[in-house]
Scaffold this motif. Structure first.
Motif, mmCIF file in Angstrom:
data_model
loop_
_atom_site.group_PDB
_atom_site.id
_atom_site.type_symbol
_atom_site.label_atom_id
_atom_site.label_comp_id
_atom_site.label_asym_id
_atom_site.label_seq_id
_atom_site.Cartn_x
_atom_site.Cartn_y
_atom_site.Cartn_z
ATOM 1 N N TRP A 95 29.096 24.540 43.626
ATOM 2 C CA TRP A 95 30.434 25.390 43.662
ATOM 3 C C TRP A 95 31.593 24.987 42.771
ATOM 4 N N THR A 96 31.733 25.472 41.611
ATOM 5 C CA THR A 96 33.264 24.817 40.954
ATOM 6 C C THR A 96 34.108 24.729 41.387
ATOM 7 N N ALA A 97 34.473 25.441 42.513
ATOM 8 C CA ALA A 97 35.560 25.392 43.262
ATOM 9 C C ALA A 97 34.896 25.813 45.100
ATOM 10 N N GLN A 98 36.110 25.734 45.828
ATOM 11 C CA GLN A 98 35.846 26.086 47.029
ATOM 12 C C GLN A 98 35.491 27.577 47.368
ATOM 13 N N LYS A 127 56.789 52.360 41.882
ATOM 14 C CA LYS A 127 58.181 52.719 43.039
ATOM 15 C C LYS A 127 59.038 54.370 42.385
ATOM 16 N N LYS A 128 58.702 54.359 42.933
ATOM 17 C CA LYS A 128 59.891 55.905 43.184
ATOM 18 C C LYS A 128 61.392 55.993 42.720
ATOM 19 N N ASP A 129 61.843 57.497 42.514
ATOM 20 C CA ASP A 129 63.411 57.366 43.048
ATOM 21 C C ASP A 129 64.078 56.280 42.313
ATOM 22 N N GLY A 130 63.676 56.014 40.613
ATOM 23 C CA GLY A 130 64.766 54.759 40.242
ATOM 24 C C GLY A 130 64.123 53.291 40.351
ATOM 25 N N ASP A 131 63.870 53.107 41.761
ATOM 26 C CA ASP A 131 63.449 51.471 41.374
ATOM 27 C C ASP A 131 62.350 51.427 40.834
ATOM 28 N N SER A 132 62.530 49.440 40.749
ATOM 29 C CA SER A 132 61.357 49.074 40.321
ATOM 30 C C SER A 132 60.160 49.122 40.161
ATOM 31 N N HIS A 133 59.306 48.807 39.593
ATOM 32 C CA HIS A 133 57.376 48.822 39.486
ATOM 33 C C HIS A 133 58.185 47.330 39.854
ATOM 34 N N LEU A 134 56.763 46.981 40.965
ATOM 35 C CA LEU A 134 56.999 45.200 41.154
ATOM 36 C C LEU A 134 55.327 44.834 41.278
ATOM 37 N N VAL A 135 55.701 43.285 40.851
ATOM 38 C CA VAL A 135 54.602 42.901 40.710
ATOM 39 C C VAL A 135 54.222 42.001 42.044
ATOM 40 N N TRP A 136 52.701 41.585 42.527
ATOM 41 C CA TRP A 136 52.325 40.951 43.722
ATOM 42 C C TRP A 136 51.690 40.195 42.924
ATOM 43 N N ASP A 137 51.938 38.591 43.234
ATOM 44 C CA ASP A 137 51.080 37.526 42.097
ATOM 45 C C ASP A 137 51.174 36.721 43.007
ATOM 46 N N LEU A 138 50.293 36.185 43.967
ATOM 47 C CA LEU A 138 50.226 35.527 44.528
ATOM 48 C C LEU A 138 50.256 34.128 44.464
ATOM 49 N N ASP A 139 50.004 33.926 42.988
ATOM 50 C CA ASP A 139 49.970 32.012 42.658
ATOM 51 C C ASP A 139 51.310 32.209 41.696
ATOM 52 N N SER A 140 52.272 33.082 41.853
ATOM 53 C CA SER A 140 53.001 33.290 40.728
ATOM 54 C C SER A 140 54.622 32.373 41.720
ATOM 55 N N ASP A 183 41.155 31.105 31.930
ATOM 56 C CA ASP A 183 40.176 32.575 31.220
ATOM 57 C C ASP A 183 40.512 34.117 32.526
ATOM 58 N N TYR A 184 41.024 34.003 33.208
ATOM 59 C CA TYR A 184 41.837 35.459 33.104
ATOM 60 C C TYR A 184 42.412 34.920 35.010
ATOM 61 N N HIS A 185 43.499 36.339 35.285
ATOM 62 C CA HIS A 185 44.345 36.190 35.888
ATOM 63 C C HIS A 185 44.037 37.173 36.598
ATOM 64 N N VAL A 186 44.074 37.524 37.469
ATOM 65 C CA VAL A 186 44.133 39.181 38.618
ATOM 66 C C VAL A 186 45.793 39.386 40.053
ATOM 67 N N ILE A 187 46.683 40.472 39.472
ATOM 68 C CA ILE A 187 48.001 40.726 39.743
ATOM 69 C C ILE A 187 47.654 42.342 40.355
ATOM 70 N N CYS A 188 48.497 42.497 40.985
ATOM 71 C CA CYS A 188 48.427 44.220 41.320
ATOM 72 C C CYS A 188 50.160 44.320 41.019
ATOM 73 N N THR A 231 43.175 32.259 48.568
ATOM 74 C CA THR A 231 41.743 30.974 48.111
ATOM 75 C C THR A 231 42.050 30.407 47.040
ATOM 76 N N PRO A 232 42.613 29.401 46.434
ATOM 77 C CA PRO A 232 42.599 28.523 45.146
ATOM 78 C C PRO A 232 41.454 28.998 44.472
ATOM 79 N N PHE A 233 41.434 29.517 43.158
ATOM 80 C CA PHE A 233 41.080 30.053 42.102
ATOM 81 C C PHE A 233 39.654 31.719 41.586
#
Length: 222
Positions: A157-160, A88-101, A79-84, A21-23
């Motif tokens: 509401w400023t956003a639905q 990761k283990k075994d030498g893999d890259s840590h991953l960013v989950w950003d639904l707005d990216s 104003d702020y943003h939230v990501i996950c 949901t946007p915003f």
């Protein structure tokens, strides 16, 4: 094929597979984490996941490659943003989950920092980004939002809002989003003491880290 595409980790998921949901990025990430846990991409308890709230004293943070931007470079002032971030283990890259990216989904942490945070880009001090890192098992237990922050002074509401019911925490809280959004430069860890990883696994609100230490912090909890 671009460099970013070459670095994209294999995954059977697309951003469209998740609630969005946007915003309402904090709620989007809450359900994203639950889905990653339930479908086996993350640990069932979320032990390898971290919610990361990005903001600062002025509630003005520039981030690049954001879908909501009208600019070619995708920069937007949130104003702020939230990501996950997934550890990761075994030498893999840590991953960013950003639904707005608009970057690959998920995106390697190093690529995300370089392309979205752009620490090499010279910013005025009021635009410096700080990161509140919260362990997902704690976040899922404590986080709640009744969406009051998305209403104006007249109650409109400023956003639905999302169609589902507001998130009530497992501990019974109905609203504490503001506790996660209060991010100040004075609270940021200026170095990374050896016990900092223990703190993030035990504190409800996690730890606040400056952008210069984000990748180093996650390298220490590998």
């Amino acid at each position: 094929m671009t460099t970013l595409e070459l670095q994209q980790p294999p995954t059977s998921l697309d951003a469209s597979d998740f609630n969005h949901t946007p915003f309402y990025c904090e709620e989007n990430v809450y359900f994203l984490c639950k889905k990653l846990c339930s479908n086996g991409i993350a640990d069932a308890q979320g032990s390898d996941l971290f919610v990361v709230v990005i903001s600062n004293d002025n509630k003005q943070i520039p981030l690049w490659h954001q879908k909501s931007s009208n600019r070619a470079d995708g920069v937007i002032l949130w104003d702020y943003h939230v990501i996950c971030i997934q550890r990761k283990k075994d030498g893999d890259s840590h991953l960013v989950w950003d639904l707005d990216s608009s970057l690959p989904f998920p995106c390697p942490l190093a690529t995300y920092v370089s392309e979205t945070v752009r620490p090499s880009f010279q910013l005025f001090s009021e635009f410096q980004r700080f990161f509140r890192v919260v362990h997902v098992p704690l976040f899922l237990h404590h986080f709640a939002s009744d969406r009051r922050h998305m209403k104006d002074s007249e109650g409109n509401w400023t956003a639905q809002p999302p169609t589902y019911e507001p998130i009530v925490a497992e501990d019974g809280s109905v609203h504490n989003l503001n506790e996660y959004l209060e991010i100040h430069a004075a609270d940021a860890v200026t170095n990374l003491p050896a016990d900092l990883t223990n703190v993030v696994f035990s504190q409800k609100h996690g730890v606040v880290i400056g952008e210069a230490h984000l990748e180093e912090f996650f390298s220490q909890i590998s």
